[in-house]
Design a protein around this motif. Structure first.
Motif, PDB file in Angstrom:
ATOM      1  N   CYS A 190      48.917  32.056  42.321  1.00  0.00           N
ATOM      2  CA  CYS A 190      48.972  31.473  43.525  1.00  0.00           C
ATOM      3  C   CYS A 190      49.558  32.536  44.654  1.00  0.00           C
ATOM      4  N   VAL A 191      49.373  32.278  45.844  1.00  0.00           N
ATOM      5  CA  VAL A 191      49.889  32.865  47.148  1.00  0.00           C
ATOM      6  C   VAL A 191      51.133  32.268  47.474  1.00  0.00           C
ATOM      7  N   ILE A 192      52.100  33.126  47.550  1.00  0.00           N
ATOM      8  CA  ILE A 192      53.266  32.689  48.175  1.00  0.00           C
ATOM      9  C   ILE A 192      53.815  33.457  49.256  1.00  0.00           C
ATOM     10  N   ALA A 193      55.013  32.757  49.962  1.00  0.00           N
ATOM     11  CA  ALA A 193      55.626  33.709  51.100  1.00  0.00           C
ATOM     12  C   ALA A 193      54.758  34.264  51.882  1.00  0.00           C
ATOM     13  N   ALA A 194      53.826  33.287  52.532  1.00  0.00           N
ATOM     14  CA  ALA A 194      52.927  33.377  53.661  1.00  0.00           C
ATOM     15  C   ALA A 194      52.048  34.394  53.458  1.00  0.00           C
ATOM     16  N   GLY A 195      51.648  34.995  52.133  1.00  0.00           N
ATOM     17  CA  GLY A 195      50.635  35.651  52.045  1.00  0.00           C
ATOM     18  C   GLY A 195      51.270  37.288  51.559  1.00  0.00           C
ATOM     19  N   THR A 196      52.424  36.972  51.559  1.00  0.00           N
ATOM     20  CA  THR A 196      53.212  38.512  51.031  1.00  0.00           C
ATOM     21  C   THR A 196      53.203  38.723  49.472  1.00  0.00           C
ATOM     22  N   GLN A 197      53.107  37.722  48.829  1.00  0.00           N
ATOM     23  CA  GLN A 197      53.233  37.955  47.304  1.00  0.00           C
ATOM     24  C   GLN A 197      51.932  36.906  46.749  1.00  0.00           C
ATOM     25  N   ILE A 198      51.678  37.231  45.326  1.00  0.00           N
ATOM     26  CA  ILE A 198      50.675  36.564  44.590  1.00  0.00           C
ATOM     27  C   ILE A 198      51.615  36.462  43.298  1.00  0.00           C
ATOM     28  N   CYS A 199      51.951  35.185  42.711  1.00  0.00           N
ATOM     29  CA  CYS A 199      52.742  34.984  41.590  1.00  0.00           C
ATOM     30  C   CYS A 199      52.033  34.311  40.514  1.00  0.00           C
ATOM     31  N   ASN A 200      52.653  34.270  39.327  1.00  0.00           N
ATOM     32  CA  ASN A 200      52.349  33.376  38.278  1.00  0.00           C
ATOM     33  C   ASN A 200      53.127  32.229  38.532  1.00  0.00           C
ATOM     34  N   GLU A 256      44.922  35.238  54.280  1.00  0.00           N
ATOM     35  CA  GLU A 256      43.523  35.815  54.025  1.00  0.00           C
ATOM     36  C   GLU A 256      43.524  36.962  52.976  1.00  0.00           C
ATOM     37  N   GLN A 257      44.100  38.134  53.253  1.00  0.00           N
ATOM     38  CA  GLN A 257      44.375  39.104  52.494  1.00  0.00           C
ATOM     39  C   GLN A 257      44.800  38.867  51.034  1.00  0.00           C
ATOM     40  N   ALA A 258      45.768  37.872  50.843  1.00  0.00           N
ATOM     41  CA  ALA A 258      46.199  37.569  49.616  1.00  0.00           C
ATOM     42  C   ALA A 258      45.424  36.745  49.021  1.00  0.00           C
ATOM     43  N   ILE A 259      44.484  36.208  49.233  1.00  0.00           N
ATOM     44  CA  ILE A 259      43.294  35.260  48.811  1.00  0.00           C
ATOM     45  C   ILE A 259      42.182  36.285  48.464  1.00  0.00           C
ATOM     46  N   ALA A 260      42.016  37.344  49.089  1.00  0.00           N
ATOM     47  CA  ALA A 260      41.021  38.054  48.778  1.00  0.00           C
ATOM     48  C   ALA A 260      41.343  39.143  47.481  1.00  0.00           C
ATOM     49  N   GLU A 261      42.734  39.246  47.194  1.00  0.00           N
ATOM     50  CA  GLU A 261      43.340  39.929  46.076  1.00  0.00           C
ATOM     51  C   GLU A 261      43.210  39.071  44.914  1.00  0.00           C
ATOM     52  N   ILE A 262      43.547  37.707  45.216  1.00  0.00           N
ATOM     53  CA  ILE A 262      43.202  36.784  44.044  1.00  0.00           C
ATOM     54  C   ILE A 262      42.111  36.569  43.607  1.00  0.00           C
ATOM     55  N   LEU A 263      40.874  36.560  44.353  1.00  0.00           N
ATOM     56  CA  LEU A 263      39.423  36.614  43.965  1.00  0.00           C
ATOM     57  C   LEU A 263      39.208  37.644  43.158  1.00  0.00           C
ATOM     58  N   LYS A 264      39.689  38.914  43.685  1.00  0.00           N
ATOM     59  CA  LYS A 264      39.319  40.161  42.740  1.00  0.00           C
ATOM     60  C   LYS A 264      39.800  39.939  41.256  1.00  0.00           C
ATOM     61  N   MET A 265      41.230  39.318  41.337  1.00  0.00           N
ATOM     62  CA  MET A 265      41.890  39.339  40.012  1.00  0.00           C
ATOM     63  C   MET A 265      40.876  38.391  39.031  1.00  0.00           C
ATOM     64  N   MET A 266      40.350  37.339  39.590  1.00  0.00           N
ATOM     65  CA  MET A 266      39.595  36.232  38.934  1.00  0.00           C
ATOM     66  C   MET A 266      38.410  36.579  38.775  1.00  0.00           C
ATOM     67  N   GLY A 267      37.645  37.545  39.489  1.00  0.00           N
ATOM     68  CA  GLY A 267      36.319  37.823  39.462  1.00  0.00           C
ATOM     69  C   GLY A 267      35.419  36.744  40.110  1.00  0.00           C
ATOM     70  N   VAL A 268      35.851  35.905  41.150  1.00  0.00           N
ATOM     71  CA  VAL A 268      35.123  35.154  41.808  1.00  0.00           C
ATOM     72  C   VAL A 268      34.689  35.328  43.360  1.00  0.00           C
ATOM     73  N   GLU A 269      33.506  35.165  43.604  1.00  0.00           N
ATOM     74  CA  GLU A 269      32.829  35.484  44.962  1.00  0.00           C
ATOM     75  C   GLU A 269      33.307  34.485  46.053  1.00  0.00           C
TER      76      GLU A 269
END
Length: 254
Positions: A64-74, A184-197
């Protein structure tokens, strides 16, 4: 194997904060039902300490994206999987701007819900850490927000977001983050982690900061109580958070 993702905001979308700070049982059931087919991720302005109760109540398992996009967490353990700090010189310039408003209430990096709602910290008393990834001023009149935001936006390496505050709907908060650390940037990172287009993603939000969320997804969904600008960008507008619109939408996908 899951190939699609749903990414949704919390405040004003999943929860009707500050009136109701936890999601409805109906929404929790809908989230759990979709997890076998979709990656289910929140993207919120809240930091971990402020948002963990909501993330856990939703029974989210995916990053999940937290802190307005500055972090991704479990979302269950709080482990930080990715973080983008401000440049030290940029952070120093923001702090200098904040100090022009010494009586204002502020937050830095991680903070609790009580810190936010009780406005525990004033700029004049705050000792800033060496590493900064998130700065916030709380509950400011619109005219003050505009002045501060204009100053901060002159700093090339930073993004300044001004969501509606939870203390007074006529006031706003100011979030200051690295320009490369919005939702926007954090979600792009999450999609890479998950392998989702990107074209296999749905994003749901309500506020101005969710424009960044919309920029990162394939299908854009605005909750019924969203600001008009976001509704204008949406592919679909659903019922409001007060009517459990997110739960109803998730049920339609099951």
């Amino acid at each position: 194997m899951r190939k699609k993702a749903i990414i949704f905001d919390l405040d004003g979308t999943a929860v009707d904060s500050p009136i109701h700070n936890l999601p409805s049982e109906r929404l929790v059931r809908a989230v759990v039902a979709l997890q076998k087919d979709y990656w289910m991720c929140a993207a919120t302005g809240r930091g971990w300490s402020c948002g963990k109760d909501v993330l856990r109540a939703l029974r989210l398992k995916d990053p999940c994206v937290i802190a307005a996009g500055t972090q991704i967490c479990n979302p269950q353990t709080g482990e930080i999987l990715w973080q983008k700090n401000m440049d030290a010189a940029d952070a120093k310039r923001v702090i200098e701007i904040f100090r022009e408003y010494p009586e204002s209430h502020m937050l830095c990096n991680d903070y609790s819900l009580d810190d936010y709602l009780s406005k525990n910290f004033r700029v004049k008393d705050y000792v800033f850490p060496e590493t900064v990834f998130f700065l916030e001023l709380i509950d400011l009149p619109e005219n003050v927000v505009q002045v501060i935001a204009e100053k901060i936006r002159k700093i090339e390496g930073l993004a300044c977001i001004a969501p509606i505050g939870q203390h007074n709907s006529a006031h706003r908060d100011i979030h200051v983050i690295n320009v490369d650390a919005t939702k926007e940037q954090a979600i792009a990172e999450i999609l890479k982690m998950m392998g989702v287009e990107r074209n296999n993603t749905v994003g749901i939000g309500d506020g101005g900061n969710d424009i960044h969320l919309f920029n990162a997804v394939g299908k854009r969904v605005a909750i019924g109580n969203a600001i008009e600008k976001l509704k204008g960008l949406a592919d679909l507008v659903i019922r409001s958070v007060q009517d459990d619109g997110l739960a109803e939408y998730f049920e339609s996908l099951s």
